[in-house]
Scaffold this motif. Structure first.
Motif, PDB file in Angstrom:
ATOM      1  N   ALA A 279     -10.293   3.998  -8.327  1.00 36.04           N
ATOM      2  CA  ALA A 279      -9.878   4.684  -7.439  1.00 36.04           C
ATOM      3  C   ALA A 279      -9.579   3.878  -5.942  1.00 36.04           C
ATOM      4  O   ALA A 279      -9.028   3.850  -4.661  1.00 36.04           O
ATOM      5  CB  ALA A 279     -11.081   4.932  -6.988  1.00 36.04           C
ATOM      6  N   CYS A 280      -9.892   2.354  -6.012  1.00 38.81           N
ATOM      7  CA  CYS A 280      -9.620   1.476  -4.730  1.00 38.81           C
ATOM      8  C   CYS A 280      -7.759   1.210  -5.185  1.00 38.81           C
ATOM      9  O   CYS A 280      -7.877   0.576  -3.843  1.00 38.81           O
ATOM     10  CB  CYS A 280     -10.493   0.345  -5.367  1.00 38.81           C
ATOM     11  N   ILE A 281      -8.017   1.267  -6.455  1.00 39.48           N
ATOM     12  CA  ILE A 281      -6.271   0.425  -6.077  1.00 39.48           C
ATOM     13  C   ILE A 281      -5.631   2.433  -5.529  1.00 39.48           C
ATOM     14  O   ILE A 281      -4.411   1.537  -4.958  1.00 39.48           O
ATOM     15  CB  ILE A 281      -6.059   0.405  -7.559  1.00 39.48           C
ATOM     16  N   ALA A 282      -5.587   2.960  -6.316  1.00 40.14           N
ATOM     17  CA  ALA A 282      -5.287   3.862  -5.400  1.00 40.14           C
ATOM     18  C   ALA A 282      -5.478   4.956  -4.332  1.00 40.14           C
ATOM     19  O   ALA A 282      -4.400   5.045  -3.937  1.00 40.14           O
ATOM     20  CB  ALA A 282      -5.305   5.303  -5.886  1.00 40.14           C
ATOM     21  N   LEU A 283      -6.425   4.394  -3.293  1.00 41.80           N
ATOM     22  CA  LEU A 283      -6.501   4.505  -2.245  1.00 41.80           C
ATOM     23  C   LEU A 283      -5.597   3.965  -1.709  1.00 41.80           C
ATOM     24  O   LEU A 283      -5.224   4.836  -0.464  1.00 41.80           O
ATOM     25  CB  LEU A 283      -7.765   3.921  -1.565  1.00 41.80           C
ATOM     26  N   PRO A 284      -5.254   2.419  -0.983  1.00 37.93           N
ATOM     27  CA  PRO A 284      -4.300   2.669  -0.237  1.00 37.93           C
ATOM     28  C   PRO A 284      -2.801   3.026  -0.444  1.00 37.93           C
ATOM     29  O   PRO A 284      -1.976   3.775   0.860  1.00 37.93           O
ATOM     30  CB  PRO A 284      -4.297   0.927  -0.400  1.00 37.93           C
ATOM     31  N   PHE A 285      -2.381   3.907  -1.738  1.00 34.40           N
ATOM     32  CA  PHE A 285      -0.899   4.807  -1.863  1.00 34.40           C
ATOM     33  C   PHE A 285      -1.743   6.034  -0.817  1.00 34.40           C
ATOM     34  O   PHE A 285      -0.951   6.199  -0.739  1.00 34.40           O
ATOM     35  CB  PHE A 285      -1.114   4.491  -3.509  1.00 34.40           C
ATOM     36  N   ALA A 286      -2.862   6.282  -0.943  1.00 33.66           N
ATOM     37  CA  ALA A 286      -3.330   7.747  -0.600  1.00 33.66           C
ATOM     38  C   ALA A 286      -3.361   7.900   0.367  1.00 33.66           C
ATOM     39  O   ALA A 286      -2.410   9.078   1.471  1.00 33.66           O
ATOM     40  CB  ALA A 286      -4.412   8.486  -1.616  1.00 33.66           C
TER      41      ALA A 286
ATOM     42  N   ASN B   2      10.870   3.463  -0.250  1.00 32.66           N
ATOM     43  CA  ASN B   2       9.665   1.718  -1.042  1.00 32.66           C
ATOM     44  C   ASN B   2      10.328   1.283  -2.088  1.00 32.66           C
ATOM     45  O   ASN B   2      11.030   2.207  -3.034  1.00 32.66           O
ATOM     46  CB  ASN B   2       8.519   2.590  -1.542  1.00 32.66           C
ATOM     47  N   THR B   3       9.830   0.583  -3.290  1.00 37.30           N
ATOM     48  CA  THR B   3      11.005  -0.380  -4.060  1.00 37.30           C
ATOM     49  C   THR B   3       8.863  -1.150  -4.440  1.00 37.30           C
ATOM     50  O   THR B   3       8.238  -1.813  -3.979  1.00 37.30           O
ATOM     51  CB  THR B   3      10.904  -1.950  -4.087  1.00 37.30           C
ATOM     52  N   LEU B   4       8.695  -0.772  -5.741  1.00 36.67           N
ATOM     53  CA  LEU B   4       7.598  -1.199  -6.532  1.00 36.67           C
ATOM     54  C   LEU B   4       7.209  -2.374  -6.994  1.00 36.67           C
ATOM     55  O   LEU B   4       8.891  -1.720  -8.003  1.00 36.67           O
ATOM     56  CB  LEU B   4       6.835   0.046  -7.184  1.00 36.67           C
ATOM     57  N   ILE B   5       7.242  -3.496  -7.141  1.00 34.02           N
ATOM     58  CA  ILE B   5       6.826  -3.970  -8.284  1.00 34.02           C
ATOM     59  C   ILE B   5       5.552  -4.592  -8.616  1.00 34.02           C
ATOM     60  O   ILE B   5       5.043  -4.987  -8.310  1.00 34.02           O
ATOM     61  CB  ILE B   5       7.386  -5.998  -7.107  1.00 34.02           C
ATOM     62  N   GLY B   6       5.142  -4.300  -9.462  1.00 32.73           N
ATOM     63  CA  GLY B   6       4.226  -4.404 -10.331  1.00 32.73           C
ATOM     64  C   GLY B   6       2.743  -3.329  -9.536  1.00 32.73           C
ATOM     65  O   GLY B   6       3.495  -1.883  -8.686  1.00 32.73           O
ATOM     66  N   LEU B   7       2.121  -3.575  -8.711  1.00 30.05           N
ATOM     67  CA  LEU B   7       1.282  -3.383  -7.836  1.00 30.05           C
ATOM     68  C   LEU B   7       1.417  -3.705  -6.432  1.00 30.05           C
ATOM     69  O   LEU B   7       0.647  -2.778  -5.222  1.00 30.05           O
ATOM     70  CB  LEU B   7      -0.078  -3.790  -7.321  1.00 30.05           C
ATOM     71  N   LEU B   8       2.596  -4.318  -5.902  1.00 31.48           N
ATOM     72  CA  LEU B   8       3.260  -3.877  -4.491  1.00 31.48           C
ATOM     73  C   LEU B   8       4.417  -3.590  -4.220  1.00 31.48           C
ATOM     74  O   LEU B   8       5.031  -3.053  -4.847  1.00 31.48           O
ATOM     75  CB  LEU B   8       3.916  -5.902  -4.606  1.00 31.48           C
ATOM     76  N   ASN B   9       3.737  -3.016  -3.080  1.00 30.44           N
ATOM     77  CA  ASN B   9       4.470  -2.157  -2.424  1.00 30.44           C
ATOM     78  C   ASN B   9       5.414  -2.163  -1.336  1.00 30.44           C
ATOM     79  O   ASN B   9       4.452  -2.486  -0.669  1.00 30.44           O
ATOM     80  CB  ASN B   9       3.780  -0.409  -2.278  1.00 30.44           C
ATOM     81  N   ILE B  10       6.931  -2.335  -1.617  1.00 28.60           N
ATOM     82  CA  ILE B  10       7.332  -2.894  -0.132  1.00 28.60           C
ATOM     83  C   ILE B  10       8.037  -2.275  -0.146  1.00 28.60           C
ATOM     84  O   ILE B  10       9.271  -1.114  -0.281  1.00 28.60           O
ATOM     85  CB  ILE B  10       8.162  -3.813  -1.074  1.00 28.60           C
ATOM     86  N   GLY B  11       7.508  -1.555   1.339  1.00 27.30           N
ATOM     87  CA  GLY B  11       8.941  -0.436   2.670  1.00 27.30           C
ATOM     88  C   GLY B  11      10.144  -0.721   3.314  1.00 27.30           C
ATOM     89  O   GLY B  11       9.426  -2.358   3.745  1.00 27.30           O
ATOM     90  N   ASN B  12      10.723  -0.330   2.842  1.00 29.81           N
ATOM     91  CA  ASN B  12      12.043  -0.996   3.419  1.00 29.81           C
ATOM     92  C   ASN B  12      12.326  -0.326   4.605  1.00 29.81           C
ATOM     93  O   ASN B  12      12.867   0.451   4.175  1.00 29.81           O
ATOM     94  CB  ASN B  12      13.181  -0.509   2.142  1.00 29.81           C
TER      95      ASN B  12
END
Length: 165
Positions: free
Chosen positions: A14-21, A142-152
């Motif tokens: 839940a803690c990992i998914a929360l920022p994405f939600a 967005n580009t996902l690199i593992g858990l890193l989410n980069i907004g372009n």
């Protein structure tokens, strides 16, 4: 014991998914606090582009022969204040990384712009020696690199402004 492990695993997920939600739904409150703690690890905003040595700073009609603008100072200005800057490399490429905890994407898109005050004459003597290039920004995904989410983000297109900044 198994129920404690399952609870801990669920909390971690839940803690990992929360920022994405939170980013998808625009949630605040406790989600904003937890997301704020995790975003420095899990998210970045990246503004990138190539600056060309033309009257508009954009790619010319004959793209293959358009010269680039090296060593130009590119500033990100929000509300008239410089919040970040970088210098183009020998290929005219610039890149600015931002922490989304300090900069909201919606604010950057509505209240920020790229500004190049380096005189165009420094890359071509026949171009103006006063004025600046200015561009709004556009989100391109967005580009996902593992858990890193980069907004372009990229420039929407530079325009020459004869006023000195």
């Amino acid at each position: 014991m198994a129920s404690k492990s399952l609870l801990l695993l669920s909390l971690l997920i839940a803690c990992i998914a929360l920022p994405f939600a939170q980013a998808q739904l625009g949630l605040g409150g406790i989600g904003g606090i937890i997301g704020g703690l995790l975003n420095p690890i899990l998210g970045l905003l990246k503004i990138q582009g190539i600056l060309y040595c033309t009257p508009t700073g954009n790619l010319g009609v004959n793209a293959t022969t358009t010269p680039v603008f090296p060593n130009a100072l590119v500033q990100l200005q929000c509300g008239g204040n410089v919040v970040s800057s970088t210098t183009t490399d020998g290929s005219g490429l610039f890149s600015i990384l931002l922490d989304p905890v300090n900069f909201l994407l919606s604010t950057i898109l509505s209240g920020c712009k790229l500004v190049v005050n380096t005189p165009l004459a420094s890359c071509n003597a026949s171009l103006p020696s006063v004025g600046s290039l200015v561009s709004d920004l556009q989100f391109v995904g967005n580009t996902l690199i593992g858990l890193l989410n980069i907004g372009n983000l990229i420039p929407m297109g530079f325009q020459f402004n004869a006023n000195i900044h």
